[in-house]
Design a protein around this motif. Structure first.
Motif, mmCIF file in Angstrom:
data_model
loop_
_atom_site.group_PDB
_atom_site.id
_atom_site.type_symbol
_atom_site.label_atom_id
_atom_site.label_comp_id
_atom_site.label_asym_id
_atom_site.label_seq_id
_atom_site.Cartn_x
_atom_site.Cartn_y
_atom_site.Cartn_z
ATOM 1 N N PHE A 323 -21.279 39.169 -3.718
ATOM 2 C CA PHE A 323 -20.050 39.169 -4.519
ATOM 3 C C PHE A 323 -18.983 38.306 -3.850
ATOM 4 C CE2 PHE A 323 -15.889 40.898 -5.631
ATOM 5 C CZ PHE A 323 -15.961 40.902 -7.007
ATOM 6 N N HIS A 324 -18.861 38.427 -2.527
ATOM 7 C CA HIS A 324 -17.867 37.660 -1.791
ATOM 8 C C HIS A 324 -18.095 36.162 -1.970
ATOM 9 C CE1 HIS A 324 -15.333 36.383 1.613
ATOM 10 N NE2 HIS A 324 -16.348 35.626 1.982
ATOM 11 N N HIS A 325 -19.347 35.721 -1.820
ATOM 12 C CA HIS A 325 -19.619 34.284 -1.888
ATOM 13 C C HIS A 325 -19.594 33.755 -3.318
ATOM 14 C CE1 HIS A 325 -20.549 33.154 2.266
ATOM 15 N NE2 HIS A 325 -20.931 34.405 2.411
ATOM 16 N N ALA A 326 -19.975 34.573 -4.277
ATOM 17 C CA ALA A 326 -19.991 34.107 -5.667
ATOM 18 C C ALA A 326 -18.606 34.132 -6.304
ATOM 19 C CB ALA A 326 -20.953 34.963 -6.488
ATOM 20 N N ILE A 327 -17.777 35.111 -5.933
ATOM 21 C CA ILE A 327 -16.507 35.316 -6.632
ATOM 22 C C ILE A 327 -15.291 35.054 -5.751
ATOM 23 C CG2 ILE A 327 -15.146 36.970 -7.958
ATOM 24 C CD1 ILE A 327 -17.812 36.173 -9.275
ATOM 25 N N MET A 328 -15.277 35.557 -4.535
ATOM 26 C CA MET A 328 -14.059 35.549 -3.729
ATOM 27 C C MET A 328 -13.901 34.320 -2.838
ATOM 28 S SD MET A 328 -14.064 39.617 -2.719
ATOM 29 C CE MET A 328 -12.564 39.526 -1.739
ATOM 30 N N ARG A 329 -14.968 33.910 -2.163
ATOM 31 C CA ARG A 329 -14.838 32.825 -1.193
ATOM 32 C C ARG A 329 -14.360 31.505 -1.807
ATOM 33 N NH1 ARG A 329 -18.771 29.261 1.465
ATOM 34 N NH2 ARG A 329 -18.004 28.710 3.547
ATOM 35 N N PRO A 330 -14.815 31.130 -3.025
ATOM 36 C CA PRO A 330 -14.335 29.860 -3.581
ATOM 37 C C PRO A 330 -12.828 29.828 -3.839
ATOM 38 C CG PRO A 330 -16.348 30.567 -4.692
ATOM 39 C CD PRO A 330 -15.884 31.716 -3.849
ATOM 40 N N VAL A 331 -12.190 30.992 -3.998
ATOM 41 C CA VAL A 331 -10.746 31.034 -4.296
ATOM 42 C C VAL A 331 -10.020 31.893 -3.252
ATOM 43 C CG1 VAL A 331 -10.954 30.554 -6.763
ATOM 44 C CG2 VAL A 331 -11.203 32.911 -5.937
ATOM 45 N N TRP A 332 -10.509 31.847 -2.015
ATOM 46 C CA TRP A 332 -9.989 32.737 -0.980
ATOM 47 C C TRP A 332 -8.482 32.566 -0.757
ATOM 48 C CZ3 TRP A 332 -11.910 36.933 1.119
ATOM 49 C CH2 TRP A 332 -11.335 37.442 2.285
ATOM 50 N N ASP A 333 -8.011 31.334 -0.754
ATOM 51 C CA ASP A 333 -6.583 31.092 -0.517
ATOM 52 C C ASP A 333 -5.717 31.758 -1.578
ATOM 53 O OD1 ASP A 333 -7.193 29.647 1.706
ATOM 54 O OD2 ASP A 333 -7.004 27.681 0.758
ATOM 55 N N GLN A 334 -6.182 31.751 -2.814
ATOM 56 C CA GLN A 334 -5.413 32.400 -3.877
ATOM 57 C C GLN A 334 -5.412 33.915 -3.702
ATOM 58 O OE1 GLN A 334 -6.019 30.937 -7.969
ATOM 59 N NE2 GLN A 334 -7.397 29.369 -7.103
ATOM 60 N N LEU A 335 -6.573 34.469 -3.330
ATOM 61 C CA LEU A 335 -6.672 35.923 -3.214
ATOM 62 C C LEU A 335 -5.803 36.481 -2.089
ATOM 63 C CD1 LEU A 335 -10.487 36.539 -3.814
ATOM 64 C CD2 LEU A 335 -8.596 37.253 -5.278
ATOM 65 N N GLU A 336 -5.578 35.685 -1.061
ATOM 66 C CA GLU A 336 -4.760 36.172 0.046
ATOM 67 C C GLU A 336 -3.286 36.295 -0.326
ATOM 68 O OE1 GLU A 336 -5.981 33.513 3.308
ATOM 69 O OE2 GLU A 336 -6.708 35.354 4.281
ATOM 70 N N ARG A 337 -2.884 35.682 -1.424
ATOM 71 C CA ARG A 337 -1.499 35.822 -1.884
ATOM 72 C C ARG A 337 -1.351 37.122 -2.674
ATOM 73 N NH1 ARG A 337 -0.983 29.744 -4.421
ATOM 74 N NH2 ARG A 337 -1.259 28.581 -2.445
ATOM 75 N N PRO A 338 -0.387 37.953 -2.347
ATOM 76 C CA PRO A 338 -0.213 39.223 -3.059
ATOM 77 C C PRO A 338 -0.033 39.006 -4.556
ATOM 78 C CG PRO A 338 1.152 39.149 -1.085
ATOM 79 C CD PRO A 338 0.589 37.766 -1.261
ATOM 80 N N GLY A 339 -0.709 39.866 -5.343
ATOM 81 C CA GLY A 339 -0.553 39.835 -6.788
ATOM 82 C C GLY A 339 -1.453 38.859 -7.515
ATOM 83 N N SER A 340 -2.346 38.146 -6.793
ATOM 84 C CA SER A 340 -3.201 37.140 -7.441
ATOM 85 C C SER A 340 -4.545 37.693 -7.893
ATOM 86 C CB SER A 340 -3.443 35.962 -6.482
ATOM 87 O OG SER A 340 -2.238 35.335 -6.133
ATOM 88 N N ALA A 341 -4.913 38.860 -7.402
ATOM 89 C CA ALA A 341 -6.268 39.375 -7.641
ATOM 90 C C ALA A 341 -6.566 39.555 -9.124
ATOM 91 C CB ALA A 341 -6.464 40.689 -6.898
ATOM 92 N N ASP A 342 -5.619 40.079 -9.888
ATOM 93 C CA ASP A 342 -5.871 40.347 -11.304
ATOM 94 C C ASP A 342 -6.175 39.053 -12.056
ATOM 95 O OD1 ASP A 342 -5.692 42.341 -13.633
ATOM 96 O OD2 ASP A 342 -4.302 40.757 -14.255
ATOM 97 N N ARG A 343 -5.377 38.012 -11.831
ATOM 98 C CA ARG A 343 -5.585 36.736 -12.515
ATOM 99 C C ARG A 343 -6.917 36.111 -12.109
ATOM 100 N NH1 ARG A 343 -4.575 31.735 -10.784
ATOM 101 N NH2 ARG A 343 -3.432 32.533 -8.982
ATOM 102 N N VAL A 344 -7.233 36.146 -10.817
ATOM 103 C CA VAL A 344 -8.480 35.562 -10.335
ATOM 104 C C VAL A 344 -9.683 36.304 -10.904
ATOM 105 C CG1 VAL A 344 -9.903 35.197 -8.284
ATOM 106 C CG2 VAL A 344 -7.471 34.621 -8.228
#
Length: 486
Positions: A323-344
């Protein structure tokens, strides 16, 4: 020995440990317990020591001298001798541990043993010498010495080949993640579709619910998206960085960037060695070593093509890493910003269905055949369950089979017990059955397998139309999510 009331399942592991620990035969014996991190090995071993009045020592990453001081303090607290222990070598420690079992069988656990062996590579040989068959300290003892570790590559070598402890162990126990049915029960999820979605992310690792998610489970199917955002993709929760820590904790993974790229290639759908090499823009021989290491540490699994032994595909063994490599790692910089998880997450749901849920569903269908299906379904136990590619020489086409079940050859051709197709989001119909019937005919013409009893299996996460339902018979089996979860 009574298993702790708050220990979920693990009946098989508890029984194996209880049988080993309570063995009354004379002579100290050795056991090895291994498994990936977060599976509850420490809980199991501490509980068995508490139930049997044994001694537990948890090693840490430290120098040899510090570890000797720590075990001296621990044994002093456990035995309360007239004067404290001050061990100067591990031979003294092991003999003291053997002395614990002079009067009765006693479990003695050394947890995270790879840390100690890394600081002192001679330790396995010291234990080998201490457990020498005719040595008095061993024959007079009934200590049940259990070595435990999470570094699967190291623990896999400890009893293999020419290793010092090969042939010394009376128990070799692997603590696996909970299977998908037990995981659903553990998470308290009764809806099979929701259970599979959650399992595709966190798998069957017990710690991910109790410690990492703090008991937060989806409150029904409509809460799944919000649960992913608040629990898995939230930078404030431990699950967010857990995949990175799992890699960092493996001592064999030195060139982390290369191993991350191999896992990313597989998560992106490049399942063959050639596909992985192409994704990394390298030659296939150049990636042989990282693939082997990832297999050894239990993060990558090789599935042989059941129809062609020389062709294999790879899948990530740990769902959270996939899950991390398929979904999270490609957009890691965005996810580290608070409040971005829902949009991503809302932009990633289609990729989640194709790259995560689809392959996971196919794997659970194979596990269902191997471990949960009624034996009467196929009329005999399968010898091999997997997937494969069937070549049609007449039309020069290839057909992928999601589920293939081979029986035991009894003097003739191996029987092909079943072939199946698995679709997570598609309502399956007569077209899927026609395709399977055609592939069965191709296999029959190829002449390698006995197809006289081959059944057709359709697995669907979205159900079946009326034509498929009407075709169901002894030879056509439809498996939906409620049946998969039984």
């Amino acid at each position: 020995m009574r298993k702790p009331a708050d220990m979920f399942d693990r009946d098989y592991e508890w029984t194996a440990l209880e049988r080993f620990v309570a063995d009354e035969q004379p002579g100290a014996t050795l056991g090895v317990v291994s498994g990936r991190r977060r599976q509850g090995k420490t809980f199991l071993l501490e509980a068995i020591c508490a139930a049997a009045g044994g001694f537990y020592f948890g090693a840490t990453e430290a120098t040899d001298a510090e570890s000797l001081r720590r075990v001296s303090v621990a044994l002093t607290a456990h035995l309360r001798p007239a004067s404290p222990f001050h061990f100067h070598g591990w031979a003294e420690v092991i003999d003291t541990l053997l002395g614990l079992g002079v009067e009765r069988p006693v479990p003695v656990v050394i947890d995270e043993f790879p840390y100690l062996a890394k600081a002192n590579p001679e330790l396995p040989s010291i234990i080998q010498e201490a457990l020498r068959p005719l040595r008095e300290q061993r024959t007079a003892s009934r200590t049940r010495l259990l070595l435990c570790g999470s570094a699967l590559s190291f623990m896999g070598r400890i009893l293999s080949g020419s290793a010092p402890l090969r042939g010394r162990a009376g128990l070799e126990l692997l603590v696996r993640p909970l299977d998908y049915r037990l995981a659903a029960e553990f998470w308290g999820i009764t809806d099979p579709r929701l259970a599979l979605q959650v399992n595709a992310i966190v798998g069957g690792t017990p710690a991910y619910r109790r410690e990492f998610a703090r008991g937060d489970t989806p409150d029904g199917p409509d809460d799944f998206d919000d649960w992913v955002v608040r629990t898995v993709m939230n930078p404030e929760t431990p699950l967010f960085r857990e995949p990175r820590y799992l890699l960092a904790e493996e001592p064999e993974l030195r060139d982390t960037a290369l191993y991350l790229s191999v896992l990313a290639a597989v998560a992106d759908g490049n399942a063959t060695r050639g596909g992985i090499a192409g994704y990394l823009e390298r030659k296939a021989p150049d990636i042989a070593h990282p693939i082997t290491v990832l297999e050894d540490v239990g993060l990558l699994h090789r599935d042989a093509d059941v129809f062609r032994d020389n062709r294999s595909t790879y899948r990530i063994a740990e769902p959270l890493i996939r899950f991390h490599h398929a979904i999270m790692r490609p957009v890691w910089d965005q996810l580290e910003r608070p409040g971005s998880a829902d949009r991503v997450w809302r932009a990633s749901r289609r990729r989640f269905a194709s790259n995560v849920l689809g392959p996971h569903f196919e794997q659970l269908c194979r596990e269902w055949i191997l471990h949960h299906a009624d034996p009467a379904l196929l009329e005999e136990l399968p010898a091999k369950v997997g997937h494969g590619v069937v070549h049609d020489a007449a039309t020069r086409t290839s057909h992928e089979i999601d589920v293939a079940v081979i029986g035991v050859a009894d003097g003739g051709k191996p029987p092909l017990l079943a072939i199946g197709e698995a679709k997570w989001n598609d309502t399956m119909g007569a077209g899927h059955l026609d395709r399977l019937a055609h592939v069965r005919d191709v296999i029959a013409r190829n002449g390698r397998y006995d197809t006289s009893r081959t059944k057709l299996l359709c697995f669907s996460g979205a159900g079946f139309n009326h034509k498929a339902a009407a075709a169901e018979s002894d030879q056509v089996v439809l498996v939906d999510l409620p049946m998969l979860y039984g």
